[in-house]
Motif scaffolding. Structure first.
Motif, PDB file in Angstrom:
ATOM      1  N   VAL A   1       0.840  -1.203   0.000  1.00 19.33           N
ATOM      2  CA  VAL A   1       0.000   0.000   0.000  1.00 19.33           C
ATOM      3  C   VAL A   1       0.872   1.249   0.000  1.00 19.33           C
ATOM      4  O   VAL A   1       0.657   2.175  -0.788  1.00 19.33           O
ATOM      5  CB  VAL A   1      -0.966   0.011   1.221  1.00 19.33           C
ATOM      6  N   HIS A   2       1.876   1.253   0.859  1.00 18.42           N
ATOM      7  CA  HIS A   2       2.732   2.441   0.965  1.00 18.42           C
ATOM      8  C   HIS A   2       3.510   2.693  -0.335  1.00 18.42           C
ATOM      9  O   HIS A   2       3.638   3.822  -0.778  1.00 18.42           O
ATOM     10  CB  HIS A   2       3.709   2.274   2.138  1.00 18.42           C
TER      11      HIS A   2
ATOM     12  N   LEU B   1       1.095   3.975  -2.870  1.00  8.29           N
ATOM     13  CA  LEU B   1       0.672   5.328  -2.526  1.00  8.29           C
ATOM     14  C   LEU B   1       1.722   6.360  -2.945  1.00  8.29           C
ATOM     15  O   LEU B   1       1.398   7.395  -3.535  1.00  8.29           O
ATOM     16  CB  LEU B   1       0.427   5.399  -1.016  1.00  8.29           C
TER      17      LEU B   1
ATOM     18  N   LEU C   1      -6.120  11.037  -5.104  1.00  9.55           N
ATOM     19  CA  LEU C   1      -5.341   9.929  -4.560  1.00  9.55           C
ATOM     20  C   LEU C   1      -6.264   8.760  -4.219  1.00  9.55           C
ATOM     21  O   LEU C   1      -5.988   7.609  -4.528  1.00  9.55           O
ATOM     22  CB  LEU C   1      -4.638  10.419  -3.291  1.00  9.55           C
ATOM     23  N   ARG C   2      -7.355   9.098  -3.587  1.00  7.35           N
ATOM     24  CA  ARG C   2      -8.314   8.050  -3.200  1.00  7.35           C
ATOM     25  C   ARG C   2      -8.893   7.357  -4.435  1.00  7.35           C
ATOM     26  O   ARG C   2      -9.014   6.140  -4.478  1.00  7.35           O
ATOM     27  CB  ARG C   2      -9.434   8.679  -2.347  1.00  7.35           C
TER      28      ARG C   2
ATOM     29  N   MET D   1      -6.415   5.087  -5.953  1.00 11.52           N
ATOM     30  CA  MET D   1      -6.253   3.878  -5.145  1.00 11.52           C
ATOM     31  C   MET D   1      -7.397   2.904  -5.417  1.00 11.52           C
ATOM     32  O   MET D   1      -7.198   1.699  -5.494  1.00 11.52           O
ATOM     33  CB  MET D   1      -6.183   4.239  -3.657  1.00 11.52           C
TER      34      MET D   1
ATOM     35  N   ILE E   1      -6.441  -0.684  -4.431  1.00 13.01           N
ATOM     36  CA  ILE E   1      -5.602  -0.685  -3.229  1.00 13.01           C
ATOM     37  C   ILE E   1      -6.532  -0.718  -2.017  1.00 13.01           C
ATOM     38  O   ILE E   1      -7.435   0.090  -1.884  1.00 13.01           O
ATOM     39  CB  ILE E   1      -4.671   0.544  -3.199  1.00 13.01           C
ATOM     40  N   ALA E   2      -6.278  -1.687  -1.161  1.00  9.60           N
ATOM     41  CA  ALA E   2      -7.220  -1.997  -0.088  1.00  9.60           C
ATOM     42  C   ALA E   2      -7.440  -0.840   0.877  1.00  9.60           C
ATOM     43  O   ALA E   2      -6.511  -0.168   1.285  1.00  9.60           O
ATOM     44  CB  ALA E   2      -6.703  -3.191   0.687  1.00  9.60           C
ATOM     45  N   TYR E   3      -8.696  -0.646   1.212  1.00 16.67           N
ATOM     46  CA  TYR E   3      -9.069   0.302   2.266  1.00 16.67           C
ATOM     47  C   TYR E   3      -9.487  -0.555   3.443  1.00 16.67           C
ATOM     48  O   TYR E   3     -10.598  -1.052   3.500  1.00 16.67           O
ATOM     49  CB  TYR E   3     -10.212   1.204   1.788  1.00 16.67           C
TER      50      TYR E   3
ATOM     51  N   PHE F   1      -6.425  -0.744   9.615  1.00 20.05           N
ATOM     52  CA  PHE F   1      -5.256   0.119   9.645  1.00 20.05           C
ATOM     53  C   PHE F   1      -5.353   1.156  10.756  1.00 20.05           C
ATOM     54  O   PHE F   1      -4.377   1.769  11.120  1.00 20.05           O
ATOM     55  CB  PHE F   1      -5.075   0.839   8.305  1.00 20.05           C
ATOM     56  N   TYR F   2      -6.558   1.364  11.258  1.00 21.78           N
ATOM     57  CA  TYR F   2      -6.703   2.328  12.351  1.00 21.78           C
ATOM     58  C   TYR F   2      -6.097   1.792  13.639  1.00 21.78           C
ATOM     59  O   TYR F   2      -5.798   2.535  14.545  1.00 21.78           O
ATOM     60  CB  TYR F   2      -8.176   2.661  12.615  1.00 21.78           C
ATOM     61  N   SER F   3      -6.003   0.478  13.712  1.00 20.60           N
ATOM     62  CA  SER F   3      -5.576  -0.101  14.984  1.00 20.60           C
ATOM     63  C   SER F   3      -4.109   0.217  15.257  1.00 20.60           C
ATOM     64  O   SER F   3      -3.339   0.454  14.372  1.00 20.60           O
ATOM     65  CB  SER F   3      -5.779  -1.593  14.966  1.00 20.60           C
TER      66      SER F   3
ATOM     67  N   TRP G   1      -7.601   7.684   7.137  1.00 16.50           N
ATOM     68  CA  TRP G   1      -6.939   6.506   6.577  1.00 16.50           C
ATOM     69  C   TRP G   1      -5.806   6.911   5.628  1.00 16.50           C
ATOM     70  O   TRP G   1      -4.678   6.429   5.724  1.00 16.50           O
ATOM     71  CB  TRP G   1      -7.974   5.643   5.841  1.00 16.50           C
TER      72      TRP G   1
ATOM     73  N   LYS H   1      -2.951   8.304   7.527  1.00 16.10           N
ATOM     74  CA  LYS H   1      -2.185   7.237   8.187  1.00 16.10           C
ATOM     75  C   LYS H   1      -1.302   6.483   7.188  1.00 16.10           C
ATOM     76  O   LYS H   1      -0.165   6.128   7.496  1.00 16.10           O
ATOM     77  CB  LYS H   1      -3.159   6.284   8.879  1.00 16.10           C
TER      78      LYS H   1
END
Lengths: 200, 80
Positions: free
Chosen positions: A129-130, A133, A183-184, A187, A192-194, A198-200, B45, B48
């Protein structure tokens, strides 16, 4: 060990460094190396050029600090990020005419990334993902990319961006909005997975 | 009545550029407006992801910088 309570302010570390404390400088470098390096990389798009520029930035900073020319009123991070941004932009403009040939004696661009602990799959997924991105950020229209880098990586306020780029705050904010929306969209386009985890 | 907030307001909120009173109102709005909440989660998101994607220079580069710093002595003129 550093924590919120014991962590020294940048300004104190800078004073200590100016007075000859090299450990204080090491702390400053380690504290900010990722943000400075990522800012440079986002502009020049080449790890080897970014590594060279990182050294140039710090050589400039060291010489300014040690010669007593550092302006105490400014904050260290925005100051050094400005140096990084200006050098990277200069380099980028030159490289547009003379593209850099990447040598084969270094590591992969993405091998130096730091990731949170997790299973191999988690780490791999985050890496992917990174990586994607960063690639997508490079594809944004120049004005949008510029605001995104300044706001997110250089931590400049919209007011500071507005002053530096000569546009209104609303325009800077609008460019940031389009950058994030684009960007969104990109993705989603590349699947690219949302992932809420990832918040955790 | 809850104030209507735009995507730009949310961006300022996520990047901590809103005033305390705006923060309070945005929090209220997020409790009531699911679409706004979705937008907010998306922004968080993305933020992050961009934070997580920060890169590090090589150790060699860092060592070169630290060594340079130790080696250079410019004798600054001090004013007391």
């Amino acid at each position: 060990m550093n924590n919120q309570k014991t962590m020294l302010e940048d300004s104190k570390l800078v004073s200590q460094y100016i007075n000859g404390n090299e450990v204080a400088f090491e702390e400053l470098v380690n504290r900010h190396k990722s943000r400075i390096f990522t800012t440079i990389y986002m502009i020049v798009k080449d790890q080897y050029v970014a590594e060279d520029l990182m050294q140039e930035v710090f050589i400039k900073a060291i010489r300014t600090l040690k010669s007593g020319r550092y302006n105490e009123e400014g904050k260290f991070l925005p100051w050094i990020l400005r140096i990084a941004h200006n050098l990277a932009i200069d380099k980028f403009r030159k490289n547009k005419r003379y593209p850099t040939i990447v040598m084969d004696d270094g590591n992969s661009v993405f091998e130096t990334l730091e990731f949170a602990e997790g299973t191999f799959e988690d780490i791999q997924m985050k890496k992917d993902v990174h990586k994607s991105l960063r690639k997508l950020i490079q594809e944004l229209p120049e004005a949008q990319k510029q605001v995104l880098i300044m706001r997110h990586y250089m931590d400049m306020s919209f007011k500071e961006i507005s002053d530096q780029t000569g546009v209104s705050i609303n325009t800077a904010l609008g460019r940031m909005r389009y950058a994030l929306i684009n960007l969104r969209k990109k993705m989603q386009q590349y699947n690219i997975a949302y992932d809420q985890n990832f918040y955790s | 009545m809850t104030k209507i907030f735009t995507h730009d307001d949310l961006i300022r909120y996520v990047y901590e550029e809103t005033e305390p009173e705006e923060n309070r109102q945005i929090k209220l709005a997020l409790n009531e407006d699911m679409e706004l909440l979705d937008q907010y989660h998306e922004l968080l998101w993305l933020k992050k992801q961009m934070d997580g994607g920060m890169m590090n220079p090589s150790e060699k580069t860092i060592n070169t910088i630290l060594e340079y710093s130790k080696a250079v002595n410019l004798h600054p003129v001090k004013e007391d």
